[in-house]
Design a protein around this motif. Structure first.
Motif, PDB file in Angstrom:
ATOM      1  N   GLU A 133      57.693  41.095 -66.299  1.00  0.00           N
ATOM      2  CA  GLU A 133      56.681  40.099 -66.624  1.00  0.00           C
ATOM      3  C   GLU A 133      55.438  40.744 -67.231  1.00  0.00           C
ATOM      4  O   GLU A 133      54.697  40.112 -67.975  1.00  0.00           O
ATOM      5  CB  GLU A 133      56.288  39.311 -65.364  1.00  0.00           C
ATOM      6  CG  GLU A 133      57.356  38.371 -64.834  1.00  0.00           C
ATOM      7  CD  GLU A 133      58.432  39.083 -64.031  1.00  0.00           C
ATOM      8  OE1 GLU A 133      58.316  40.313 -63.826  1.00  0.00           O
ATOM      9  OE2 GLU A 133      59.397  38.417 -63.614  1.00  0.00           O
TER      10      GLU A 133
ATOM     11  N   SER B  18      73.367  34.176 -61.916  1.00  0.00           N
ATOM     12  CA  SER B  18      72.034  33.767 -61.468  1.00  0.00           C
ATOM     13  C   SER B  18      71.290  33.107 -62.620  1.00  0.00           C
ATOM     14  O   SER B  18      71.501  33.457 -63.784  1.00  0.00           O
ATOM     15  CB  SER B  18      71.254  34.997 -60.981  1.00  0.00           C
ATOM     16  OG  SER B  18      69.880  34.691 -60.797  1.00  0.00           O
TER      17      SER B  18
ATOM     18  N   ASN C  49      68.083  33.362 -62.814  1.00  0.00           N
ATOM     19  CA  ASN C  49      66.898  34.192 -63.004  1.00  0.00           C
ATOM     20  C   ASN C  49      66.848  34.678 -64.448  1.00  0.00           C
ATOM     21  O   ASN C  49      67.849  35.156 -64.980  1.00  0.00           O
ATOM     22  CB  ASN C  49      66.948  35.379 -62.030  1.00  0.00           C
ATOM     23  CG  ASN C  49      65.685  36.224 -62.081  1.00  0.00           C
ATOM     24  OD1 ASN C  49      65.374  36.807 -63.107  1.00  0.00           O
ATOM     25  ND2 ASN C  49      64.980  36.288 -60.966  1.00  0.00           N
ATOM     26  N   ASP C  50      65.690  34.571 -65.087  1.00  0.00           N
ATOM     27  CA  ASP C  50      65.553  34.941 -66.499  1.00  0.00           C
ATOM     28  C   ASP C  50      66.073  36.343 -66.796  1.00  0.00           C
ATOM     29  O   ASP C  50      66.645  36.595 -67.861  1.00  0.00           O
ATOM     30  CB  ASP C  50      64.087  34.857 -66.933  1.00  0.00           C
ATOM     31  CG  ASP C  50      63.567  33.425 -66.977  1.00  0.00           C
ATOM     32  OD1 ASP C  50      64.393  32.496 -66.829  1.00  0.00           O
ATOM     33  OD2 ASP C  50      62.352  33.237 -67.159  1.00  0.00           O
ATOM     34  N   LYS C  51      65.877  37.279 -65.856  1.00  0.00           N
ATOM     35  CA  LYS C  51      66.293  38.660 -66.071  1.00  0.00           C
ATOM     36  C   LYS C  51      67.807  38.821 -66.022  1.00  0.00           C
ATOM     37  O   LYS C  51      68.332  39.846 -66.458  1.00  0.00           O
ATOM     38  CB  LYS C  51      65.672  39.570 -65.002  1.00  0.00           C
ATOM     39  CG  LYS C  51      64.160  39.596 -64.998  1.00  0.00           C
ATOM     40  CD  LYS C  51      63.675  40.471 -63.849  1.00  0.00           C
ATOM     41  CE  LYS C  51      62.153  40.429 -63.721  1.00  0.00           C
ATOM     42  NZ  LYS C  51      61.687  41.243 -62.573  1.00  0.00           N
ATOM     43  N   GLU C  52      68.500  37.817 -65.487  1.00  0.00           N
ATOM     44  CA  GLU C  52      69.944  37.929 -65.316  1.00  0.00           C
ATOM     45  C   GLU C  52      70.725  36.946 -66.177  1.00  0.00           C
ATOM     46  O   GLU C  52      71.920  36.744 -65.971  1.00  0.00           O
ATOM     47  CB  GLU C  52      70.293  37.745 -63.838  1.00  0.00           C
ATOM     48  CG  GLU C  52      69.672  38.815 -62.944  1.00  0.00           C
ATOM     49  CD  GLU C  52      70.022  38.631 -61.489  1.00  0.00           C
ATOM     50  OE1 GLU C  52      71.210  38.401 -61.185  1.00  0.00           O
ATOM     51  OE2 GLU C  52      69.110  38.703 -60.643  1.00  0.00           O
TER      52      GLU C  52
END
Length: 209
Positions: free
Chosen positions: A11, A95, A97-100
Protein backbone atom coordinates in the motif's frame (compact mmCIF):
# COMPACT_ATOMS: atom_id res chain seq x y z
CA UNK A 1 21.46 1.88 17.54
CA UNK A 2 20.58 2.94 14.00
CA UNK A 3 16.89 2.99 13.16
CA UNK A 4 16.15 0.68 10.25
CA UNK A 5 13.15 1.68 8.18
CA UNK A 6 11.01 -1.37 7.41
CA UNK A 7 10.47 -2.37 3.80
CA UNK A 8 7.35 -0.55 2.55
CA UNK A 9 4.12 -2.47 2.35
CA UNK A 10 2.39 -2.80 -1.01
CA UNK A 11 0.00 0.00 0.00
CA UNK A 12 2.99 2.31 0.60
CA UNK A 13 4.72 1.60 -2.71
CA UNK A 14 4.79 4.58 -5.09
CA UNK A 15 2.49 4.85 -8.09
CA UNK A 16 3.71 3.65 -11.48
CA UNK A 17 3.44 6.76 -13.63
CA UNK A 18 4.69 5.60 -17.05
CA UNK A 19 4.58 2.39 -19.07
CA UNK A 20 8.40 2.42 -19.16
CA UNK A 21 8.43 1.63 -15.43
CA UNK A 22 6.56 -1.64 -16.02
CA UNK A 23 8.51 -4.91 -16.10
CA UNK A 24 6.58 -7.20 -18.45
CA UNK A 25 8.57 -10.21 -17.25
CA UNK A 26 7.42 -9.76 -13.64
CA UNK A 27 4.28 -11.09 -11.94
CA UNK A 28 1.61 -8.52 -11.12
CA UNK A 29 -1.44 -8.55 -8.86
CA UNK A 30 -4.52 -6.34 -8.72
CA UNK A 31 -2.77 -4.34 -5.97
CA UNK A 32 -0.01 -3.54 -8.48
CA UNK A 33 -2.60 -2.76 -11.15
CA UNK A 34 -4.13 -0.14 -8.87
CA UNK A 35 -0.79 1.68 -8.85
CA UNK A 36 -0.83 2.24 -12.63
CA UNK A 37 -1.33 5.93 -13.46
CA UNK A 38 -0.47 5.94 -17.17
CA UNK A 39 -3.02 6.19 -19.99
CA UNK A 40 -2.15 2.92 -21.73
CA UNK A 41 -4.52 0.09 -20.81
CA UNK A 42 -3.22 -3.23 -19.54
CA UNK A 43 -4.84 -6.46 -18.44
CA UNK A 44 -3.38 -9.04 -16.07
CA UNK A 45 -3.94 -12.71 -16.93
CA UNK A 46 -2.53 -15.19 -14.41
CA UNK A 47 -0.08 -12.55 -13.21
CA UNK A 48 1.21 -11.71 -16.71
CA UNK A 49 0.65 -8.30 -18.28
CA UNK A 50 -0.94 -7.87 -21.69
CA UNK A 51 -1.24 -4.62 -23.58
CA UNK A 52 -4.76 -3.86 -24.70
CA UNK A 53 -5.53 -2.53 -28.15
CA UNK A 54 -5.45 1.24 -28.61
CA UNK A 55 -8.70 3.20 -28.64
CA UNK A 56 -11.28 0.95 -30.33
CA UNK A 57 -12.13 1.74 -33.95
CA UNK A 58 -15.43 3.29 -34.97
CA UNK A 59 -16.65 -0.10 -36.26
CA UNK A 60 -15.64 -1.80 -33.00
CA UNK A 61 -17.52 0.81 -30.98
CA UNK A 62 -20.56 0.55 -33.25
CA UNK A 63 -20.75 -3.23 -32.84
CA UNK A 64 -20.34 -2.86 -29.08
CA UNK A 65 -23.25 -0.41 -28.96
CA UNK A 66 -25.40 -2.68 -31.16
CA UNK A 67 -24.93 -5.48 -28.63
CA UNK A 68 -25.01 -3.44 -25.42
CA UNK A 69 -28.19 -1.47 -26.11
CA UNK A 70 -30.60 -4.40 -26.66
CA UNK A 71 -29.18 -6.20 -23.60
CA UNK A 72 -29.50 -3.03 -21.51
CA UNK A 73 -33.08 -2.47 -22.66
CA UNK A 74 -34.31 -5.98 -21.81
CA UNK A 75 -32.59 -5.96 -18.40
CA UNK A 76 -34.34 -2.81 -17.17
CA UNK A 77 -36.00 -3.59 -13.85
CA UNK A 78 -34.34 -7.01 -13.60
CA UNK A 79 -31.56 -8.18 -11.27
CA UNK A 80 -28.97 -8.75 -14.01
CA UNK A 81 -26.81 -5.79 -15.03
CA UNK A 82 -24.79 -5.11 -18.17
CA UNK A 83 -21.56 -3.09 -18.28
CA UNK A 84 -19.22 -2.04 -21.07
CA UNK A 85 -15.48 -1.35 -21.04
CA UNK A 86 -13.62 0.12 -19.31
CA UNK A 87 -14.93 -2.10 -16.50
CA UNK A 88 -12.58 -4.18 -14.35
CA UNK A 89 -13.38 -7.85 -13.83
CA UNK A 90 -11.23 -9.43 -11.10
CA UNK A 91 -11.11 -13.20 -11.26
CA UNK A 92 -9.89 -14.40 -7.87
CA UNK A 93 -8.85 -17.99 -7.22
CA UNK A 94 -8.14 -18.40 -3.50
CA UNK A 95 -8.65 -14.96 -1.98
CA UNK A 96 -10.31 -11.68 -2.96
CA UNK A 97 -7.45 -9.76 -1.32
CA UNK A 98 -6.03 -7.33 -3.90
CA UNK A 99 -2.52 -8.76 -3.43
CA UNK A 100 -3.74 -12.26 -4.25
CA UNK A 101 -5.84 -11.51 -7.33
CA UNK A 102 -3.71 -12.19 -10.40
CA UNK A 103 -6.27 -11.83 -13.20
CA UNK A 104 -7.87 -8.49 -14.02
CA UNK A 105 -9.50 -8.13 -17.44
CA UNK A 106 -11.64 -5.56 -19.22
CA UNK A 107 -14.02 -7.39 -21.55
CA UNK A 108 -15.94 -5.26 -24.03
CA UNK A 109 -19.28 -6.17 -22.39
CA UNK A 110 -20.25 -8.24 -19.35
CA UNK A 111 -23.56 -9.34 -17.87
CA UNK A 112 -23.59 -9.89 -14.10
CA UNK A 113 -26.65 -11.41 -12.42
CA UNK A 114 -25.31 -11.67 -8.85
CA UNK A 115 -25.31 -8.21 -7.17
CA UNK A 116 -22.92 -9.53 -4.50
CA UNK A 117 -20.19 -9.64 -7.15
CA UNK A 118 -20.41 -5.90 -7.84
CA UNK A 119 -18.54 -3.18 -5.97
CA UNK A 120 -17.33 0.34 -6.68
CA UNK A 121 -14.31 -1.00 -8.58
CA UNK A 122 -16.18 -3.34 -10.91
CA UNK A 123 -16.87 -7.06 -10.64
CA UNK A 124 -15.16 -9.51 -8.31
CA UNK A 125 -15.90 -13.01 -9.57
CA UNK A 126 -17.17 -14.52 -12.80
CA UNK A 127 -19.76 -12.57 -14.83
CA UNK A 128 -22.57 -14.66 -16.28
CA UNK A 129 -21.74 -13.53 -19.83
CA UNK A 130 -18.43 -12.18 -21.12
CA UNK A 131 -18.38 -10.60 -24.58
CA UNK A 132 -15.13 -9.90 -26.43
CA UNK A 133 -15.08 -8.05 -29.76
CA UNK A 134 -11.89 -8.93 -31.61
CA UNK A 135 -9.49 -6.15 -32.58
CA UNK A 136 -6.37 -6.25 -34.78
CA UNK A 137 -4.34 -6.08 -31.55
CA UNK A 138 -5.77 -9.31 -30.12
CA UNK A 139 -3.19 -12.09 -30.16
CA UNK A 140 -3.64 -15.84 -29.97
CA UNK A 141 -1.84 -16.13 -26.64
CA UNK A 142 -4.16 -13.58 -25.07
CA UNK A 143 -7.27 -15.33 -26.43
CA UNK A 144 -6.12 -18.74 -25.25
CA UNK A 145 -5.33 -17.42 -21.78
CA UNK A 146 -8.68 -15.64 -21.55
CA UNK A 147 -10.49 -18.80 -22.56
CA UNK A 148 -8.72 -20.63 -19.74
CA UNK A 149 -9.38 -18.06 -17.01
CA UNK A 150 -13.01 -17.59 -18.03
CA UNK A 151 -13.57 -21.34 -17.95
CA UNK A 152 -11.76 -21.76 -14.61
CA UNK A 153 -13.69 -18.89 -13.06
CA UNK A 154 -17.06 -20.31 -14.14
CA UNK A 155 -18.21 -17.78 -16.75
CA UNK A 156 -21.46 -19.30 -18.04
CA UNK A 157 -21.20 -17.95 -21.59
CA UNK A 158 -18.22 -16.52 -23.47
CA UNK A 159 -19.13 -14.69 -26.68
CA UNK A 160 -16.51 -13.82 -29.31
CA UNK A 161 -17.44 -11.43 -32.11
CA UNK A 162 -15.26 -10.88 -35.19
CA UNK A 163 -16.00 -7.56 -36.95
CA UNK A 164 -13.77 -8.42 -39.93
CA UNK A 165 -15.49 -11.77 -40.60
CA UNK A 166 -18.91 -10.68 -39.26
CA UNK A 167 -19.19 -13.80 -37.15
CA UNK A 168 -20.48 -14.69 -33.69
CA UNK A 169 -19.06 -17.62 -31.73
CA UNK A 170 -19.98 -18.77 -28.24
CA UNK A 171 -18.71 -21.14 -25.58
CA UNK A 172 -21.25 -22.40 -23.03
CA UNK A 173 -20.16 -23.82 -19.67
CA UNK A 174 -21.42 -27.36 -19.12
CA UNK A 175 -22.33 -29.09 -15.84
CA UNK A 176 -18.72 -30.26 -15.46
CA UNK A 177 -17.36 -26.72 -15.59
CA UNK A 178 -15.98 -27.08 -19.13
CA UNK A 179 -16.63 -24.82 -22.10
CA UNK A 180 -18.49 -26.41 -25.00
CA UNK A 181 -18.25 -24.71 -28.41
CA UNK A 182 -21.38 -23.88 -30.35
CA UNK A 183 -22.15 -23.27 -34.01
CA UNK A 184 -20.47 -20.33 -35.71
CA UNK A 185 -23.16 -17.79 -36.58
CA UNK A 186 -23.15 -14.88 -39.01
CA UNK A 187 -25.45 -12.30 -40.62
CA UNK A 188 -28.99 -13.53 -41.15
CA UNK A 189 -28.99 -15.51 -37.89
CA UNK A 190 -30.11 -14.72 -34.36
CA UNK A 191 -28.71 -15.34 -30.87
CA UNK A 192 -30.74 -16.24 -27.78
CA UNK A 193 -29.53 -17.20 -24.30
CA UNK A 194 -31.08 -18.89 -21.27
CA UNK A 195 -29.37 -16.32 -19.07
CA UNK A 196 -31.60 -13.54 -20.44
CA UNK A 197 -35.07 -14.98 -21.12
CA UNK A 198 -36.82 -13.31 -24.04
CA UNK A 199 -33.61 -11.77 -25.40
CA UNK A 200 -32.84 -11.99 -29.11
CA UNK A 201 -29.75 -10.59 -30.79
CA UNK A 202 -30.17 -10.09 -34.55
CA UNK A 203 -26.71 -10.38 -36.10
CA UNK A 204 -27.78 -8.48 -39.21
CA UNK A 205 -28.32 -5.48 -36.91
CA UNK A 206 -25.12 -6.11 -34.94
CA UNK A 207 -22.91 -5.82 -38.02
CA UNK A 208 -24.76 -3.04 -39.81
CA UNK A 209 -22.57 0.02 -40.30
Amino acid sequence: MKNIKPYPTEEELPPIKTLNEVDFSATYSYADYMRFEFEERLEIIKGHLFKMSPVPSRIHQGISANIFVPIYNILKGKPCRVYSAPFDVRLAKKSVNDKEVFTVVQPDIVVVCDPAKLDNRGCIGAPDIVIEILSPGNNKKELINKYEVYEEAGVKEYWIISPSHKTFFRYILDNNGKFQPTKLLTEGEEVTTKIIPGFKLVLEEVFQD
